[in-house]
Design an enzyme around this catalytic site. Structure first.
Site, PDB file in Angstrom:
ATOM      1  N   LYS A 133       0.844  -1.199   0.000  1.00 21.78           N
ATOM      2  CA  LYS A 133       0.000   0.000   0.000  1.00 21.78           C
ATOM      3  C   LYS A 133       0.887   1.259   0.000  1.00 21.78           C
ATOM      4  O   LYS A 133       2.104   1.168   0.230  1.00 21.78           O
ATOM      5  CB  LYS A 133      -0.905  -0.044   1.234  1.00 21.78           C
ATOM      6  CG  LYS A 133      -1.890  -1.232   1.220  1.00 21.78           C
ATOM      7  CD  LYS A 133      -2.772  -1.244   2.466  1.00 21.78           C
ATOM      8  CE  LYS A 133      -3.818  -2.338   2.408  1.00 21.78           C
ATOM      9  NZ  LYS A 133      -4.707  -2.361   3.602  1.00 21.78           N
ATOM     10  N   TYR A 169     -12.421  -4.071  -3.227  1.00 26.24           N
ATOM     11  CA  TYR A 169     -12.924  -4.401  -1.896  1.00 26.24           C
ATOM     12  C   TYR A 169     -14.356  -4.939  -1.920  1.00 26.24           C
ATOM     13  O   TYR A 169     -14.802  -5.510  -0.929  1.00 26.24           O
ATOM     14  CB  TYR A 169     -12.802  -3.205  -0.950  1.00 26.24           C
ATOM     15  CG  TYR A 169     -11.369  -3.067  -0.453  1.00 26.24           C
ATOM     16  CD1 TYR A 169     -10.825  -4.019   0.418  1.00 26.24           C
ATOM     17  CD2 TYR A 169     -10.547  -2.034  -0.885  1.00 26.24           C
ATOM     18  CE1 TYR A 169      -9.512  -3.923   0.853  1.00 26.24           C
ATOM     19  CE2 TYR A 169      -9.229  -1.933  -0.452  1.00 26.24           C
ATOM     20  CZ  TYR A 169      -8.718  -2.886   0.419  1.00 26.24           C
ATOM     21  OH  TYR A 169      -7.416  -2.797   0.841  1.00 26.24           O
ATOM     22  N   ARG A 193      -0.939 -14.730   4.585  1.00 24.95           N
ATOM     23  CA  ARG A 193      -1.679 -14.105   5.697  1.00 24.95           C
ATOM     24  C   ARG A 193      -0.906 -14.277   7.007  1.00 24.95           C
ATOM     25  O   ARG A 193      -0.870 -13.381   7.843  1.00 24.95           O
ATOM     26  CB  ARG A 193      -3.079 -14.717   5.837  1.00 24.95           C
ATOM     27  CG  ARG A 193      -4.034 -14.363   4.734  1.00 24.95           C
ATOM     28  CD  ARG A 193      -4.452 -12.913   4.690  1.00 24.95           C
ATOM     29  NE  ARG A 193      -5.409 -12.546   5.690  1.00 24.95           N
ATOM     30  CZ  ARG A 193      -6.269 -11.536   5.585  1.00 24.95           C
ATOM     31  NH1 ARG A 193      -6.288 -10.769   4.486  1.00 24.95           N
ATOM     32  NH2 ARG A 193      -7.096 -11.244   6.545  1.00 24.95           N
ATOM     33  N   THR A 246      -5.329  -7.663  10.487  1.00 21.61           N
ATOM     34  CA  THR A 246      -5.665  -6.357   9.916  1.00 21.61           C
ATOM     35  C   THR A 246      -5.143  -5.196  10.771  1.00 21.61           C
ATOM     36  O   THR A 246      -4.620  -4.213  10.247  1.00 21.61           O
ATOM     37  CB  THR A 246      -7.205  -6.236   9.785  1.00 21.61           C
ATOM     38  OG1 THR A 246      -7.673  -7.357   9.030  1.00 21.61           O
ATOM     39  CG2 THR A 246      -7.599  -4.946   9.123  1.00 21.61           C
ATOM     40  N   ARG A 266       2.875  -6.702   9.609  1.00 21.47           N
ATOM     41  CA  ARG A 266       2.050  -5.660  10.232  1.00 21.47           C
ATOM     42  C   ARG A 266       2.355  -5.502  11.719  1.00 21.47           C
ATOM     43  O   ARG A 266       2.072  -4.459  12.311  1.00 21.47           O
ATOM     44  CB  ARG A 266       0.574  -5.980  10.021  1.00 21.47           C
ATOM     45  CG  ARG A 266       0.110  -5.760   8.561  1.00 21.47           C
ATOM     46  CD  ARG A 266      -1.236  -6.416   8.357  1.00 21.47           C
ATOM     47  NE  ARG A 266      -1.896  -6.054   7.115  1.00 21.47           N
ATOM     48  CZ  ARG A 266      -3.050  -6.594   6.709  1.00 21.47           C
ATOM     49  NH1 ARG A 266      -3.642  -7.520   7.457  1.00 21.47           N
ATOM     50  NH2 ARG A 266      -3.606  -6.235   5.573  1.00 21.47           N
ATOM     51  N   ASN A 315      -1.766  -0.323   7.301  1.00 26.05           N
ATOM     52  CA  ASN A 315      -1.156  -1.605   7.658  1.00 26.05           C
ATOM     53  C   ASN A 315      -0.235  -2.155   6.566  1.00 26.05           C
ATOM     54  O   ASN A 315      -0.014  -3.359   6.478  1.00 26.05           O
ATOM     55  CB  ASN A 315      -2.242  -2.606   8.072  1.00 26.05           C
ATOM     56  CG  ASN A 315      -3.332  -2.754   7.021  1.00 26.05           C
ATOM     57  OD1 ASN A 315      -3.174  -2.274   5.898  1.00 26.05           O
ATOM     58  ND2 ASN A 315      -4.414  -3.409   7.378  1.00 26.05           N
ATOM     59  N   HIS A 342      -1.831  -5.278   1.500  1.00 26.54           N
ATOM     60  CA  HIS A 342      -3.061  -6.063   1.356  1.00 26.54           C
ATOM     61  C   HIS A 342      -2.659  -7.485   1.013  1.00 26.54           C
ATOM     62  O   HIS A 342      -1.714  -7.696   0.264  1.00 26.54           O
ATOM     63  CB  HIS A 342      -3.927  -5.513   0.216  1.00 26.54           C
ATOM     64  CG  HIS A 342      -4.976  -6.500  -0.205  1.00 26.54           C
ATOM     65  ND1 HIS A 342      -6.146  -6.669   0.497  1.00 26.54           N
ATOM     66  CD2 HIS A 342      -5.001  -7.417  -1.201  1.00 26.54           C
ATOM     67  CE1 HIS A 342      -6.850  -7.640  -0.063  1.00 26.54           C
ATOM     68  NE2 HIS A 342      -6.180  -8.110  -1.101  1.00 26.54           N
ATOM     69  N   GLU A 393      -9.254 -11.526  -7.110  1.00 22.50           N
ATOM     70  CA  GLU A 393      -8.411 -10.328  -7.025  1.00 22.50           C
ATOM     71  C   GLU A 393      -7.286 -10.354  -8.064  1.00 22.50           C
ATOM     72  O   GLU A 393      -6.950  -9.323  -8.645  1.00 22.50           O
ATOM     73  CB  GLU A 393      -7.824 -10.205  -5.622  1.00 22.50           C
ATOM     74  CG  GLU A 393      -8.892  -9.860  -4.590  1.00 22.50           C
ATOM     75  CD  GLU A 393      -8.356  -9.733  -3.165  1.00 22.50           C
ATOM     76  OE1 GLU A 393      -9.137  -9.343  -2.292  1.00 22.50           O
ATOM     77  OE2 GLU A 393      -7.169 -10.027  -2.925  1.00 22.50           O
TER      78      GLU A 393
HETATM   79  P1  ADP Z   1      -7.417  -7.285   5.586  1.00 21.62           P
HETATM   80  O1  ADP Z   1      -6.654  -6.247   4.793  1.00 21.62           O
HETATM   81  O2  ADP Z   1      -6.637  -7.750   6.792  1.00 21.62           O
HETATM   82  O3  ADP Z   1      -7.946  -8.413   4.757  1.00 21.62           O
HETATM   83  P2  ADP Z   1     -10.151  -6.235   5.645  1.00 21.62           P
HETATM   84  O4  ADP Z   1     -10.387  -6.920   4.330  1.00 21.62           O
HETATM   85  O5  ADP Z   1     -11.127  -6.506   6.740  1.00 21.62           O
HETATM   86  O6  ADP Z   1      -8.690  -6.521   6.210  1.00 21.62           O
HETATM   87  O7  ADP Z   1     -10.147  -4.657   5.420  1.00 21.62           O
HETATM   88  C1  ADP Z   1      -9.464  -4.089   4.324  1.00 21.62           C
HETATM   89  C2  ADP Z   1      -8.648  -2.903   4.773  1.00 21.62           C
HETATM   90  O8  ADP Z   1      -9.521  -1.893   5.271  1.00 21.62           O
HETATM   91  C3  ADP Z   1      -7.680  -3.169   5.916  1.00 21.62           C
HETATM   92  O9  ADP Z   1      -6.456  -3.721   5.510  1.00 21.62           O
HETATM   93  C4  ADP Z   1      -7.524  -1.791   6.505  1.00 21.62           C
HETATM   94  O10 ADP Z   1      -6.599  -0.993   5.783  1.00 21.62           O
HETATM   95  C5  ADP Z   1      -8.909  -1.201   6.334  1.00 21.62           C
HETATM   96  N1  ADP Z   1      -9.773  -1.416   7.508  1.00 21.62           N
HETATM   97  C6  ADP Z   1     -10.378  -2.561   7.884  1.00 21.62           C
HETATM   98  N2  ADP Z   1     -11.105  -2.400   9.010  1.00 21.62           N
HETATM   99  C7  ADP Z   1     -10.952  -1.091   9.326  1.00 21.62           C
HETATM  100  C8  ADP Z   1     -11.454  -0.268  10.398  1.00 21.62           C
HETATM  101  N3  ADP Z   1     -12.252  -0.771  11.313  1.00 21.62           N
HETATM  102  N4  ADP Z   1     -11.109   1.027  10.427  1.00 21.62           N
HETATM  103  C9  ADP Z   1     -10.311   1.551   9.484  1.00 21.62           C
HETATM  104  N5  ADP Z   1      -9.806   0.844   8.453  1.00 21.62           N
HETATM  105  C10 ADP Z   1     -10.108  -0.461   8.373  1.00 21.62           C
HETATM  106 MG    MG Z   2      -9.454  -8.501   3.315  1.00 23.34          MG
END
Ligand code: ADP
Ligand code: MG
Length: 202
Positions: free
Chosen positions: A15, A55, A120, A126, A137, A157, A160, A171
């Site tokens: 990112k 997303y 992962r 996350t 992370r 973080n 992705h 994806e």
């Molecule tokens: P991951 O990236 O671990 O798969 P998610 O798919 O749940 O997580 O969410 C996508 C991205 O959205 C996260 O990597 C993070 O950057 C952001 N995100 C997720 N949950 C939150 C939250 N509660 N507040 C702010 N940003 C969030």
């Molecule tokens: Mg995700």
């Protein structure tokens, strides 16, 4: 034998903050050293459409991410900003589009046994604050849900990583054309996957 676990592929995106923090090499290193093979890579500044579609490829993402966020608060004994998971993800998605289009990102496809799960594991959860030490992370950033909500922005973080094999397939097709992902072998795969370890001696 393309259904052998060694053919599994997953999508990783460094990112904008990962690039700004000079962590490109470190992030590649983590996935490369565990034994995964890079089969596709490109740098770009994503459009808002690309990110929003990314997303929402999984129709469940809004509900799942909202519930995960609520749980993150409850587990810490705190009150979530909303009780409706969809309200939470509406805000998250808007902030995510802003975050992910702010500068260049690097999209990658990694291949190897259990690629989705391994990536992962190496990446961590996350929320950086609760990600274990030893994960990307957990080691290189300190953000939290509390900080991102206070400042009304996405959690920073660094990377992705696809969450499931199905998510990875969707994806990869979303970010890469077929001819941008390569079939090739590296010699290290012999040590990872060869049944008899032929070829060490002689
Ligand atoms: P991951 O990236 O671990 O798969 P998610 O798919 O749940 O997580 O969410 C996508 C991205 O959205 C996260 O990597 C993070 O950057 C952001 N995100 C997720 N949950 C939150 C939250 N509660 N507040 C702010 N940003 C969030
Ligand atoms: Mg995700």
């Amino acid at each position: 034998m393309k259904n052998h676990p060694k053919y599994e592929r997953t999508l990783v995106i460094i990112k904008p903050d990962g690039i700004q923090r000079s962590l490109i090499g470190e992030i590649f290193k983590r996935y490369e050293q565990i034994g995964l093979k890079l089969v596709g890579v490109k740098m770009m500044i994503p459009t808002a459409e690309l990110i929003e579609q990314h997303y929402t490829l999984d129709p469940e993402w809004r509900v799942k991410t909202g519930l995960k966020t609520i749980k993150g608060y409850v587990d810490k004994g705190q009150t979530p900003p909303h009780t409706d998971p969809l309200k939470i993800t509406g805000i998250i998605l808007k902030n995510l589009v802003e975050y992910m289009t702010k500068g260049p990102v690097i999209a990658m496809v990694w291949q190897g046994a259990h690629a989705v799960e391994i990536v992962r594991k190496v990446t961590g959860g996350t929320e950086p604050l609760s990600s274990p030490v030893g994960t990307i992370r957990g080691d290189y950033v300190l953000d939290s849900y509390r900080m991102s909500d206070t400042d009304n922005r996405a959690v920073r973080n660094l990377v992705h990583a696809s969450g499931s094999v199905k998510e990875a397939q969707d994806e990869i097709a979303h970010w890469f054309k077929k001819e941008e992902v390569f079939d090739y072998t590296v010699s290290a795969e012999q040590m990872l996957y060869d049944v008899n370890l032929d070829g060490i001696l002689g």
